[in-house]
Design a protein around this motif. Structure first.
Motif, PDB file in Angstrom:
ATOM      1  N   ASN A 113       0.816  -1.336   0.350  1.00 35.32           N
ATOM      2  CA  ASN A 113       0.048   0.137  -0.040  1.00 35.32           C
ATOM      3  C   ASN A 113       0.918   1.184   0.116  1.00 35.32           C
ATOM      4  N   PHE A 114       2.058   1.226   1.189  1.00 37.27           N
ATOM      5  CA  PHE A 114       2.661   3.000   1.252  1.00 37.27           C
ATOM      6  C   PHE A 114       3.712   2.881  -0.150  1.00 37.27           C
ATOM      7  N   ASP A 115       4.306   1.549  -0.826  1.00 39.78           N
ATOM      8  CA  ASP A 115       5.719   1.634  -1.493  1.00 39.78           C
ATOM      9  C   ASP A 115       5.116   1.049  -2.752  1.00 39.78           C
ATOM     10  N   ASP A 121       5.222   6.641   0.193  1.00 38.30           N
ATOM     11  CA  ASP A 121       4.415   7.919   1.225  1.00 38.30           C
ATOM     12  C   ASP A 121       6.023   7.523   2.133  1.00 38.30           C
ATOM     13  N   TRP A 256      -4.332  -0.467   8.058  1.00 32.67           N
ATOM     14  CA  TRP A 256      -3.155   0.654   7.504  1.00 32.67           C
ATOM     15  C   TRP A 256      -4.183   1.878   7.119  1.00 32.67           C
ATOM     16  N   CYS A 257      -4.979   1.826   7.416  1.00 39.84           N
ATOM     17  CA  CYS A 257      -5.720   3.069   6.685  1.00 39.84           C
ATOM     18  C   CYS A 257      -6.226   3.793   7.951  1.00 39.84           C
ATOM     19  N   PHE A 258      -5.370   5.445   7.411  1.00 40.40           N
ATOM     20  CA  PHE A 258      -5.343   6.980   8.302  1.00 40.40           C
ATOM     21  C   PHE A 258      -5.753   7.803   8.229  1.00 40.40           C
ATOM     22  N   ASP A 259      -6.271   8.544   8.450  1.00 41.98           N
ATOM     23  CA  ASP A 259      -6.627   9.979   8.835  1.00 41.98           C
ATOM     24  C   ASP A 259      -5.625  11.235   8.122  1.00 41.98           C
ATOM     25  N   LYS A 273      -0.929  12.386  10.153  1.00 42.81           N
ATOM     26  CA  LYS A 273      -0.975  11.153   9.407  1.00 42.81           C
ATOM     27  C   LYS A 273      -1.827  10.615  11.357  1.00 42.81           C
ATOM     28  N   ASP A 276      -6.410   5.658  11.123  1.00 52.44           N
ATOM     29  CA  ASP A 276      -8.431   5.867  10.519  1.00 52.44           C
ATOM     30  C   ASP A 276      -9.073   3.703  11.049  1.00 52.44           C
TER      31      ASP A 276
END
Lengths: 346, 280
Positions: A113-115, A121, A256-259, A273, A276
């Motif tokens: 997800n992040f890379d 990210d 991994w969900c975030f706000d 960050k 969430d």
């Protein structure tokens, strides 16, 4: 594959030596509690190698519950007024001691997800890149462990740089990557284990895997269409007891969900960050008042569909779950992902 | 690779009230660092996060067109925290823009094709961007016929009215403007968008694509009309909205099935949408 033998008498000394080049993280027993948490070790603190699964997963090392991403000033006398800046951040080498092999494998799922090839990210990736994962094989799996059926397992090496196996008065350290080798060197551990070490690790692995009593299957989920599963009739029953507390998403090593939130103090502020959860109605609420996942059942379905179907389809991979069992242990109403997976696999 | 969370600093160059009820304003931004404008190279149909320190960010479709240089514009409805703050900002104020984000209308696929645009209310921003793009002398010959059905409650609620009137006068674009009920001085259609579409829009065929943006109720009644006109689901292109934060596929909230509206969309064909859960 190189295997190093670390006499337990040399353990604390080696850790201390490695601190010159690494910041150490490990499981820490929480005072007066029955559980441990993962965290940065104080200068003279040693990781609790006898700990069972930490209550929260170690995902927070690269994905803190709250992290400053940007900073700003609202001071009109400043030439940077209203202009976002990236604060200076350092990512010193970190050694993650005693991480569970499946928790380290979870990092590989989150990395998808992040890379990505399109966007990275920087906060997660820089923190992750600074980590050396020194995992400890799980020889006494918990009753809730189903990691062998999720493409991971108690001795899974995929996310690790070194795999430590407890062999009584010593650890057998299987060197998996150059990063791992560098850490062992920094700790001064270099004594080659004997020829029988590989066989011994293999035997202990088989023994540990045999102790795992539960499993999930998801072969049929792969074949089913998204809409067939989405419209299945078991979601109401599955969600019935759920209170949408979100605990499952917080303890999960792969959620991994975030706000993104701004916090202003006086004229200065930060853009954060923060963790969430898809369990909360605010997660998807539109400004108009419309909410595509307004009902509890929609949110529960989203969590399981994301983990057990959407992820699989999106990345043509397995499920977004390593089988640690934390969500089952922590759920106040006994919702069990193994049962849901079985319903979906049908 | 640059930090995708860091907005480009911009200055508000102009603010125009866009509708008679003053609920929408069009903001023209210029980049404070000239080189950022190049980095912001976008295509018609994309969106960006308007970023106000201390308030937050809001995803908004880009209303200016890639062929317009030196600025970017966004037409914003005053609705929540960030947009209300934005509506109170003044010319010269500094804020941020993050993007461009998301996919765009499939311009390569649309080359050589007839285009029908159906828009309603204030969902006309990226459609305006698209029309300006197609009408640009460099691009006009790359497309077949262009038909635009655009409806609003009253004449004063139509966005970009001066441009609409100008397009009415051209012979290389067929405009079908409509308002809900008769109004004095209104020389064009009267009636809701779906029936006007049924009456005026070209028939669907292999070489004709429809781009549809509007409020849910308009979409609901327009899709059957397009089907009746012969548009197949892979020839109907729509732009979705969902709550967003990051805008590039990481924070997880805008998912509809495995697709993320912010990254895999916002532009989808009806065919694609039919295969995903209706969670938008």
């Amino acid at each position: 594959m190189e295997i190093i033998k670390i006499n337990k008498k040399d353990w604390n000394g080696g850790l201390a030596k490695s601190r010159k080049a690494y910041r150490l993280y490990g499981p820490i027993r929480v005072a007066d509690k029955y559980f441990s948490e993962f965290g940065a070790l104080a200068e003279d603190e040693v990781p609790d190698m006898s700990a069972t699964d930490t209550r929260l997963s170690p995902k927070s090392i690269a994905f803190p519950p709250s992290e400053v991403m940007l900073e700003y000033t609202l001071d009109e006398n400043s030439e940077d007024c209203n202009i976002m800046k990236v604060p200076e951040k350092e990512y010193p080498h970190r050694a993650i001691i005693g991480i569970r092999p499946y928790d380290a494998a979870a990092y590989l799922l989150v990395k998808k997800n992040f890379d990505t090839s399109e966007v990275r990210d920087p906060y997660w990736c820089d923190a992750y890149d600074a980590c050396t994962f020194i995992g400890l094989a799980v020889q006494e799996p918990s009753l809730l462990d189903f990691s062998t059926s999720t493409n991971s397992g108690p001795f899974d090496e995929s996310g690790l740089d070194v795999l430590l196996v407890d062999a009584g008065d010593s650890y057998l350290a299987k060197v998996i990557t150059d990063k791992g080798k560098a850490y062992l060197k920094a700790a001064g551990w270099g004594k080659e284990a004997g020829k029988d070490a590989a066989g011994k690790i293999e035997a202990l692995k088989k023994k540990a895997e045999a102790k795992i009593q539960s499993s999930v299957s998801f072969d049929n989920i792969r074949q089913k269409s998204v809409m067939e599963l989405f419209e299945a009739d078991f979601w109401e029953d599955t969600a019935f007891a759920c209170m949408n507390c979100g605990t499952c998403t917080y303890v999960c090593p792969t959620c991994w969900c975030f706000d993104i939130q701004d916090e202003t103090h006086g004229k200065k502020g930060v853009r954060l960050k923060v963790w969430d959860s898809c369990m909360y109605p605010l997660f998807t609420l539109h400004t108009t008042g419309h909410n595509p996942r307004d009902a509890k059942v929609q949110r529960v379905r989203q969590r399981f569909m994301h983990k057990l179907k959407y992820f699989m389809d999106k990345y043509e991979d397995g499920i977004m779950c390593v089988g640690c069992g934390r969500c089952i242990r922590s759920c106040p109403v006994n919702i069990d992902i193994r049962n849901v997976c079985q319903l979906m696999n049908g | 690779m640059e930090n995708p969370y860091l907005p480009y600093p911009v200055r508000i160059d102009d603010i125009e009230i866009a509708t008679e009820d003053k609920s929408l304003k069009t903001f023209k931004f210029v980049f404070i660092n000239k080189e950022d404008e190049e980095k912001f190279a976008y295509k018609a149909g994309q969106f960006a996060e308007l970023s106000i320190p201390g308030k937050g960010e809001i995803p908004i479709g880009i209303a200016s067109s890639p062929v317009e240089k030196g600025f970017v514009t966004f037409t914003v409805n005053r609705a929540g925290l960030v947009t209300t703050h934005l509506h109170n900002m003044k010319k010269g104020d500094v804020m941020g823009i993050r993007g461009p984000l998301g996919n765009w209308y499939p311009w390569d696929l649309l080359a050589g094709k007839n285009i029908l645009i159906v828009g309603g209310g204030f969902a006309f921003t990226t459609l305006r961007s698209s029309i300006i793009y197609m009408l640009d002398p460099e691009n006009r010959s790359r497309f077949g016929t262009i038909d635009v059905v655009y409806g609003a409650r009253t004449p004063g609620m139509l966005l970009y009215k001066d441009e609409l009137i100008e397009w009415e006068k051209r012979d290389d674009i067929n405009m079908h403007l409509t308002i809900d009920s008769p109004a004095e001085g209104w020389a064009y259609n009267v009636g809701f968008t779906p029936p006007v579409t049924e009456e005026k829009a070209p028939k669907g065929d292999e070489n004709t694509y429809a781009i549809v943006c509007g409020p849910p109720v308009m979409i609901k009644f327009t899709l059957p009309v397009l089907e009746k006109l012969g548009y197949t689901h892979d020839h109907i292109i729509m732009s979705l909205e969902n709550r967003m934060k990051c805008g590039f596929g990481m924070c997880g909230r805008c998912g509809i099935g495995k697709e993320l509206v912010c990254k895999d969309g916002p532009v989808f064909t009806l065919d694609q949408i039919n295969q995903t859960p209706r969670e938008y």
